[in-house]
Write a protein that holds these residues in place. Structure first.
Motif, mmCIF file in Angstrom:
data_model
loop_
_atom_site.group_PDB
_atom_site.id
_atom_site.type_symbol
_atom_site.label_atom_id
_atom_site.label_comp_id
_atom_site.label_asym_id
_atom_site.label_seq_id
_atom_site.Cartn_x
_atom_site.Cartn_y
_atom_site.Cartn_z
ATOM 1 N N GLN A 103 32.106 41.727 48.482
ATOM 2 C CA GLN A 103 32.499 42.221 49.794
ATOM 3 C C GLN A 103 32.535 41.061 50.783
ATOM 4 O O GLN A 103 31.593 40.257 50.857
ATOM 5 C CB GLN A 103 31.505 43.273 50.283
ATOM 6 N N ILE A 104 33.633 40.953 51.523
ATOM 7 C CA ILE A 104 33.720 39.940 52.585
ATOM 8 C C ILE A 104 33.992 40.712 53.873
ATOM 9 O O ILE A 104 35.139 41.058 54.165
ATOM 10 C CB ILE A 104 34.849 38.917 52.326
ATOM 11 N N GLY A 105 32.931 41.020 54.611
ATOM 12 C CA GLY A 105 33.069 41.759 55.873
ATOM 13 C C GLY A 105 33.661 43.132 55.681
ATOM 14 O O GLY A 105 33.034 44.011 55.082
ATOM 15 N N ASP A 106 34.913 43.305 56.136
ATOM 16 C CA ASP A 106 35.519 44.636 56.053
ATOM 17 C C ASP A 106 36.513 44.748 54.901
ATOM 18 O O ASP A 106 37.365 45.628 54.897
ATOM 19 C CB ASP A 106 36.209 44.978 57.389
ATOM 20 N N ARG A 107 36.426 43.842 53.936
ATOM 21 C CA ARG A 107 37.309 43.939 52.784
ATOM 22 C C ARG A 107 36.512 43.736 51.498
ATOM 23 O O ARG A 107 35.467 43.092 51.495
ATOM 24 C CB ARG A 107 38.438 42.908 52.867
ATOM 25 N N MET A 108 37.010 44.325 50.424
ATOM 26 C CA MET A 108 36.354 44.168 49.124
ATOM 27 C C MET A 108 37.339 43.476 48.194
ATOM 28 O O MET A 108 38.539 43.758 48.226
ATOM 29 C CB MET A 108 36.009 45.550 48.563
ATOM 30 N N GLU A 109 36.790 42.554 47.383
ATOM 31 C CA GLU A 109 37.641 41.893 46.387
ATOM 32 C C GLU A 109 37.113 42.230 44.993
ATOM 33 O O GLU A 109 35.903 42.291 44.784
ATOM 34 C CB GLU A 109 37.614 40.383 46.583
ATOM 35 N N VAL A 110 38.032 42.418 44.073
ATOM 36 C CA VAL A 110 37.640 42.670 42.687
ATOM 37 C C VAL A 110 38.254 41.574 41.815
ATOM 38 O O VAL A 110 39.315 41.039 42.138
ATOM 39 C CB VAL A 110 38.090 44.092 42.238
ATOM 40 N N GLY A 111 37.545 41.230 40.752
ATOM 41 C CA GLY A 111 38.071 40.228 39.824
ATOM 42 C C GLY A 111 37.646 40.558 38.407
ATOM 43 O O GLY A 111 36.953 41.567 38.168
ATOM 44 N N LEU A 112 38.047 39.713 37.475
ATOM 45 C CA LEU A 112 37.713 39.905 36.066
ATOM 46 C C LEU A 112 36.886 38.720 35.594
ATOM 47 O O LEU A 112 37.237 37.573 35.888
ATOM 48 C CB LEU A 112 38.996 39.955 35.224
ATOM 49 N N GLY A 113 35.813 38.977 34.867
ATOM 50 C CA GLY A 113 34.948 37.899 34.375
ATOM 51 C C GLY A 113 35.485 37.334 33.067
ATOM 52 O O GLY A 113 35.931 38.083 32.188
ATOM 53 N N ILE A 114 35.419 36.002 32.937
ATOM 54 C CA ILE A 114 36.003 35.382 31.748
ATOM 55 C C ILE A 114 35.062 35.368 30.537
ATOM 56 O O ILE A 114 35.386 34.762 29.516
ATOM 57 C CB ILE A 114 36.548 33.959 32.031
ATOM 58 N N SER A 115 33.930 36.066 30.610
ATOM 59 C CA SER A 115 33.146 36.233 29.379
ATOM 60 C C SER A 115 33.887 37.210 28.468
ATOM 61 O O SER A 115 33.614 37.288 27.272
ATOM 62 C CB SER A 115 31.741 36.752 29.682
ATOM 63 N N CYS A 116 34.811 37.957 29.040
ATOM 64 C CA CYS A 116 35.687 38.858 28.263
ATOM 65 C C CYS A 116 36.878 38.039 27.782
ATOM 66 O O CYS A 116 37.579 37.424 28.590
ATOM 67 C CB CYS A 116 36.138 40.014 29.147
ATOM 68 N N GLU A 117 37.091 38.022 26.474
ATOM 69 C CA GLU A 117 38.131 37.121 25.950
ATOM 70 C C GLU A 117 39.535 37.478 26.424
ATOM 71 O O GLU A 117 40.371 36.595 26.604
ATOM 72 C CB GLU A 117 38.077 37.050 24.417
ATOM 73 N N GLU A 118 39.798 38.749 26.641
ATOM 74 C CA GLU A 118 41.138 39.124 27.094
ATOM 75 C C GLU A 118 41.342 38.722 28.564
ATOM 76 O O GLU A 118 42.400 38.205 28.934
ATOM 77 C CB GLU A 118 41.350 40.642 26.894
ATOM 78 N N ALA A 119 40.313 38.930 29.386
ATOM 79 C CA ALA A 119 40.404 38.497 30.792
ATOM 80 C C ALA A 119 40.579 36.979 30.835
ATOM 81 O O ALA A 119 41.387 36.454 31.606
ATOM 82 C CB ALA A 119 39.146 38.914 31.547
ATOM 83 N N CYS A 120 39.834 36.276 29.971
ATOM 84 C CA CYS A 120 39.886 34.814 29.928
ATOM 85 C C CYS A 120 41.291 34.346 29.554
ATOM 86 O O CYS A 120 41.846 33.433 30.168
ATOM 87 C CB CYS A 120 38.855 34.320 28.914
ATOM 88 N N ARG A 121 41.880 35.004 28.568
ATOM 89 C CA ARG A 121 43.246 34.633 28.137
ATOM 90 C C ARG A 121 44.229 34.792 29.309
ATOM 91 O O ARG A 121 45.038 33.904 29.576
ATOM 92 C CB ARG A 121 43.675 35.538 26.958
ATOM 93 N N ILE A 122 44.105 35.890 30.032
ATOM 94 C CA ILE A 122 45.033 36.157 31.152
ATOM 95 C C ILE A 122 44.824 35.117 32.263
ATOM 96 O O ILE A 122 45.778 34.521 32.761
ATOM 97 C CB ILE A 122 44.810 37.587 31.694
ATOM 98 N N ILE A 123 43.561 34.877 32.624
ATOM 99 C CA ILE A 123 43.251 34.007 33.771
ATOM 100 C C ILE A 123 43.632 32.548 33.498
ATOM 101 O O ILE A 123 44.160 31.862 34.368
ATOM 102 C CB ILE A 123 41.757 34.152 34.153
#
Ligand code: SF4
Length: 299
Positions: A103-123
């Motif tokens: 959370q940054i003040g009045d906004r929320m950010e979501v992301g994907l962790g690269i311990s997941c191999e599929e997220a890592c491949r995409i990122i």
């Protein structure tokens, strides 16, 4: 409040039975209250097995089998809870993994962790780490903040995407601009720390002990180092509440980038696997993360 995510976020889907490093093996999964209430309504068939699979001592969690597999992972790599009742019956951790939120003040950010191999491949396959867009709304109260970490992050991404300087120079500009230098500790001191960290797999320590700060011209696979750094910054620096905290997290991210670049120079593993291992061993361990951040203060 509004929810934002990097452009690549929507590409992610769990590859389930095709995953070589399933998050359903080796991790103890805590079961949240809401999921427990749902499981209590499942009196028949597989529902009973779910209840029996939970250890209610201290924080309720699924009891891993002898081979460290989640008891609900079937022999083909699929989840028996989803197969029997649908995704709505997953506990919070399983439903959200590998996502993280800042959370940054009045906004929320979501992301994907690269311990997941599929997220890592995409990122690691995208240069568009700096394209962060609104993807919806999330129910959360805004917090008053005086510091906007996204502005500093934007500046770092601007430096990283410059075409007129090489990667080595980009890193030097970042060190200089924020006054954060991984070279504040010698390679020997960093390797001493690496030796003392906790590991899920002891062979990873051996790989990490190849750490070297040295900034090389035309480093092998430097485009991946840049993307790894951009990922760590999105994940960690964004949660900083003030300037000091931002620099602390930046120190952590810059160390992880050097660790990645050093391992890539010597290892036969793919860049994706090295990034995944660093994420799993370092950023998912609070103790290891704290030890690394503390190195900058001891100087
Ligand atoms: S690590 Fe990622 S791709 Fe693999 S099972 Fe877990 S969420 Fe799916």
């Amino acid at each position: 409040m509004k929810l934002y995510a990097p452009k690549y976020y929507k590409e992610f889907t769990c590859i389930a039975d095709k995953c070589k490093h399933s998050c359903c093996i080796g991790w103890e999964i805590d079961v949240d209250e809401e999921a427990l209430e749902k499981y209590a309504t499942l009196e028949n068939g597989y529902g009973k097995k779910i209840i029996k699979s939970i250890d209610f001592e201290e924080t309720p969690h699924f009891k891993l089998l002898k081979n460290d597999r989640c008891p609900h992972l079937d022999s083909t790599g699929l989840c028996k809870i989803i197969k029997n009742f649908g995704e709505g019956y997953l506990c919070h951790i399983c439903r959200e993994h590998p996502r993280f939120y800042n959370q940054i003040g009045d906004r929320m950010e979501v992301g994907l962790g690269i311990s997941c191999e599929e997220a890592c491949r995409i990122i690691l396959n995208t240069d568009e780490y700096d394209v962060i867009t609104e993807i919806g709304e999330i129910c959360q109260e805004a917090e008053a903040v005086d510091f906007d970490s996204a502005l500093h992050r934007k500046e770092i991404y601007r430096i990283l995407s410059r075409k007129d300087v090489d990667y080595k120079s980009k890193l030097e500009i970042i060190y200089e601009k924020f006054g954060v230098y991984p070279s504040v500790c010698t390679d020997e001191e960093w390797r001493g720390l690496i030796d003392s960290l906790e590991y899920l797999d002891a062979s990873h320590k051996k790989l990490f002990l190849n750490y070297s700060f040295e900034l090389r011209e035309n480093e092998k696979n430097e485009k991946y180092s840049e993307r790894v750094l951009a990922y760590f910054i999105y994940r960690h620096c964004s949660k900083a509440w003030d300037e000091t905290e931002f620099r602390e997290w930046l120190g952590f991210c810059l160390f992880c980038e050097r660790l990645f670049a050093s391992a890539v120079m010597v290892s036969k593993e793919s860049v994706f696997e090295i990034a995944r291992i660093i994420s799993e061993e370092i950023e998912y361990s609070e103790d290891n993360t704290n030890e690394i951040t503390a190195m900058y203060f001891e100087k």
